[in-house]
Design a protein around this motif. Structure first.
Motif, PDB file in Angstrom:
ATOM      1  N   ARG A  54       0.835  -1.209   0.000  1.00  0.00           N
ATOM      2  CA  ARG A  54       0.000   0.000   0.000  1.00  0.00           C
ATOM      3  C   ARG A  54       0.868   1.257   0.000  1.00  0.00           C
ATOM      4  O   ARG A  54       0.493   2.279  -0.576  1.00  0.00           O
ATOM      5  N   TRP A  55       2.034   1.170   0.630  1.00  0.00           N
ATOM      6  CA  TRP A  55       2.988   2.283   0.609  1.00  0.00           C
ATOM      7  C   TRP A  55       3.878   2.241  -0.629  1.00  0.00           C
ATOM      8  O   TRP A  55       4.123   3.266  -1.281  1.00  0.00           O
ATOM      9  N   LEU A  56       4.391   1.054  -0.935  1.00  0.00           N
ATOM     10  CA  LEU A  56       5.447   0.959  -1.941  1.00  0.00           C
ATOM     11  C   LEU A  56       4.942   1.029  -3.375  1.00  0.00           C
ATOM     12  O   LEU A  56       5.672   1.495  -4.258  1.00  0.00           O
ATOM     13  N   ASP A  57       3.728   0.582  -3.632  1.00  0.00           N
ATOM     14  CA  ASP A  57       3.215   0.647  -5.012  1.00  0.00           C
ATOM     15  C   ASP A  57       3.135   2.087  -5.516  1.00  0.00           C
ATOM     16  O   ASP A  57       3.665   2.392  -6.594  1.00  0.00           O
ATOM     17  N   PRO A  58       2.491   3.012  -4.796  1.00  0.00           N
ATOM     18  CA  PRO A  58       2.466   4.403  -5.280  1.00  0.00           C
ATOM     19  C   PRO A  58       3.839   5.063  -5.225  1.00  0.00           C
ATOM     20  O   PRO A  58       4.157   5.910  -6.075  1.00  0.00           O
ATOM     21  N   ALA A  59       4.664   4.679  -4.249  1.00  0.00           N
ATOM     22  CA  ALA A  59       6.013   5.253  -4.180  1.00  0.00           C
ATOM     23  C   ALA A  59       6.825   4.844  -5.407  1.00  0.00           C
ATOM     24  O   ALA A  59       7.518   5.667  -6.012  1.00  0.00           O
ATOM     25  N   GLU A  60       6.732   3.581  -5.775  1.00  0.00           N
ATOM     26  CA  GLU A  60       7.459   3.088  -6.940  1.00  0.00           C
ATOM     27  C   GLU A  60       7.021   3.818  -8.205  1.00  0.00           C
ATOM     28  O   GLU A  60       7.860   4.238  -9.023  1.00  0.00           O
ATOM     29  N   ALA A  61       5.728   3.972  -8.384  1.00  0.00           N
ATOM     30  CA  ALA A  61       5.220   4.680  -9.560  1.00  0.00           C
ATOM     31  C   ALA A  61       5.737   6.115  -9.603  1.00  0.00           C
ATOM     32  O   ALA A  61       6.116   6.626 -10.660  1.00  0.00           O
ATOM     33  N   GLU A  62       5.763   6.770  -8.450  1.00  0.00           N
ATOM     34  CA  GLU A  62       6.218   8.162  -8.379  1.00  0.00           C
ATOM     35  C   GLU A  62       7.709   8.278  -8.660  1.00  0.00           C
ATOM     36  O   GLU A  62       8.140   9.136  -9.445  1.00  0.00           O
ATOM     37  N   PHE A  63       8.512   7.442  -8.056  1.00  0.00           N
ATOM     38  CA  PHE A  63       9.958   7.509  -8.263  1.00  0.00           C
ATOM     39  C   PHE A  63      10.334   7.154  -9.702  1.00  0.00           C
ATOM     40  O   PHE A  63      11.248   7.758 -10.279  1.00  0.00           O
ATOM     41  N   CYS A  64       9.641   6.191 -10.284  1.00  0.00           N
ATOM     42  CA  CYS A  64       9.941   5.813 -11.671  1.00  0.00           C
ATOM     43  C   CYS A  64       9.560   6.926 -12.641  1.00  0.00           C
ATOM     44  O   CYS A  64      10.229   7.141 -13.650  1.00  0.00           O
TER      45      CYS A  64
END
Length: 218
Positions: free
Chosen positions: A22-32
């Motif tokens: 729940r934290w890492l999925d949107p973080a990954e999309a944002e950083f990529c």
């Protein structure tokens, strides 16, 4: 031990996989999409449905969130170990195993565009490197271990300090990766794989013992 004695990182790892995602999925999309410095913690929190106060319970800063995101993605290539390279007993086999390891890593990055994007962010942004200093130190140590093993069997030159060879190797890896990042869109899969194999020669050329080049070099 009270909750105040537990680090944010330990609290995060104590969550189940669904909550971590729940934290890492949107973080990954944002950083990529935006890299490290231009990534917005507010956008990540909005997508995650979390408050900023809650984020500090699990992450001391954006750097820790980036590190957790990269760690999760790197777990997929953890099995691509270098044990066969370290076990090689003669130069030819050593370089064969290095080439095979490089090919496996290249294939993994070609299949995982988000991992490739995160690693390029790590290459390109000083702030991301500072956030992932521990991971970079581990990678640097693994490269040094490979080169030291190669020196022990005569596969890697021993006339220069190992620290210099490590620095040259890491810089070449970054340079090659940058080139592929800039040109990958114009290459089909077969071209990219061929160029990756040929670029391997650039990486090992500075490491080959001078005696293997013949008597023309000083």
């Amino acid at each position: 031990m009270t909750d105040s004695d537990i680090t944010p990182r330990k609290r995060f790892h104590a969550l189940d996989a669904r909550e971590r995602a729940r934290w890492l999925d949107p973080a990954e999309a944002e950083f990529c999409a935006h890299g490290f410095e231009n990534a917005s913690l507010n956008r990540i929190l909005k997508q995650a449905g979390m408050s900023k106060g809650r984020s500090y319970h699990y992450f001391a800063d954006k750097g820790e969130l980036f590190r957790a995101t990269l760690d999760r993605r790197m777990a997929g290539i953890a099995e691509l170990c270098d044990a066969a390279v370290l076990a090689a007993k003669e130069p030819g086999l050593f370089w064969q195993e290095v080439a095979a390891l490089g090919a496996r890593l290249t294939a993994a990055l070609q299949k995982d565009e988000r991992l490739a994007a995160l690693i390029r962010t790590l290459h390109q942004e000083r702030a991301a490197q500072q956030a992932c200093a521990v991971q970079l130190d581990v990678f640097r140590a693994r490269v040094e271990a490979l080169l030291t093993a190669g020196q022990a069997i005569g596969a890697v030159r021993g006339d220069l300090p190992t620290s210099l060879l490590v620095a040259v190797t890491l810089q070449l890896i970054v340079t090659v990766d940058h080139w592929f990042a800039d040109h990958a869109a114009a290459l089909d899969m077969a071209q990219e794989q061929l160029l990756s194999r040929q670029a391997f020669g650039l990486l090992i050329a500075p490491l080959i013992p001078p005696s293997q080049f013949g008597d023309d070099l000083p």
